[in-house]
Enzyme design. Structure first.
Site, short mmCIF file in Angstrom:
data_model
loop_
_atom_site.label_atom_id
_atom_site.label_comp_id
_atom_site.label_asym_id
_atom_site.label_seq_id
_atom_site.Cartn_x
_atom_site.Cartn_y
_atom_site.Cartn_z
N CYS A 50 -14.21 -27.18 28.18
CA CYS A 50 -12.80 -26.81 28.33
C CYS A 50 -12.27 -26.18 27.04
CB CYS A 50 -11.99 -28.06 28.70
SG CYS A 50 -10.20 -27.85 28.62
N CYS A 53 -8.94 -27.55 25.68
CA CYS A 53 -9.14 -28.89 25.12
C CYS A 53 -9.47 -28.81 23.63
CB CYS A 53 -10.27 -29.62 25.85
SG CYS A 53 -9.95 -29.96 27.59
#
Length: 310
Positions: A50, A53
């Site tokens: 991700c 993230c």
């Protein structure tokens, strides 16, 4: 009853590992639920693939570190630890949940800039009473109020919660505690008015939503009918889904929450689309009332998923 505000003890030294740590499904209860009973805990749900993230993580750690122990951070890789993320119905990452007193109280999805992260943490600390002057004292008083309520003295607990709210009108813990006091003495109308009139900073509290669901369920249950009569009708026709639905509400009103959940699960199993999926929707109301980390919620969600995806 007048609450006492004891002198704030000297702060204990905190090592970084206590403030920010990697968590897992196995350690969630200790790292998050239990730890949040004394200090707010942020849970960062992320994954290695991700991109956002990777942007959020360092900024979030910086803001948490700057709070100097007033809030903690637990990072959970959803690929390695899917259970808790599934229970909280997380559909997109990064997702951050804030827990306090064992329950989720706030959260957001996506990579926020550092300035907004700081605002989020400041708002959380203010709402939980952890950052205001004398915050340690407020937290101690709130814990005392909870103990008083648990011991059955709703009036005494309400007096303490009211004192806190006079000092901090948007203290979510005290506000929710006052609603619980009203419910404990059967003042449901006053409790509902308090919920509906909650300040904007408190109105979206998951715990407050859970209490509203409890009131709604109680209203429904009063119209369901007596349990023995409903069970007799169902014995004559096991496919009478309306009767089984009414039985679930009556069982809930009788304090038999697990049996109520099982009745609704049985409807979903027999005919998931009955009455526009009324049984599944009612289960979701139960889950909200019980709380996302309640053992019955976790068990029932697992069974519901098994039925829906079998």
């Amino acid at each position: 009853m007048q609450p006492s505000f004891p002198a704030t003890p000297a702060p204990k030294p905190t090592v970084p590992g206590d403030i920010i740590k990697d968590g897992s499904d196995a350690t969630f209860m200790a790292d998050v639920i239990e730890a949040s009973r004394t200090v707010p805990v942020l849970v960062d749900f992320w994954a290695t693939w991700c991109g956002p993230c990777k942007q959020l993580g360092p900024a979030l750690e910086k803001v948490v570190t700057a709070a100097k122990g007033a809030v903690r951070l637990v990072k959970i890789d959803t690929d390695k630890n899917p259970m808790v993320a599934g229970q909280l119905r997380i559909q997109s990452i990064p997702a951050v949940y804030a827990f306090y007193q064992g329950r989720p109280v706030d959260g957001f999805v996506g990579a926020l800039p550092e300035s907004q992260l700081k605002q989020f943490v400041d708002r959380l600390l203010q709402a939980t009473g952890a950052a205001a002057p004398g915050g340690d004292d407020i937290a101690t008083v709130l814990e005392e109020a909870k103990q008083i309520l648990d011991q059955g003295d709703a009036e005494g607990a309400a007096a303490v919660y009211n004192e806190v709210l006079q000092a901090e009108p948007e203290n979510a813990v005290a506000y929710v505690g006052l609603v619980r006091c009203l419910l404990a003495v059967g003042q449901t109308d006053d409790a509902r008015k308090l919920i509906e009139g909650a300040p904007a900073a408190i109105a979206k509290s998951p715990e407050l939503a859970g209490l509203k669901s409890q009131l709604d369920l109680a209203d429904q249950a009063r119209q369901a009918g007596p349990v023995p009569e409903l069970m007799n009708r169902l014995a004559r026709d096991p496919d009478d889904h309306q009767t089984r639905y009414d039985l679930a509400l009556a069982l809930y009103a009788a304090g038999k929450a697990e049996a109520a959940v099982e009745a609704l699960l049985e409807i979903v199993k027999r005919d998931r689309d009955w009455n526009e999926q009324a049984a599944r929707k009612q289960l979701l109301k139960f889950f909200e009332a019980f709380g996302p980390t309640d053992k019955l919620t976790v068990m029932a969600r697992r069974k519901l998923s098994s039925i829906l995806f079998s």
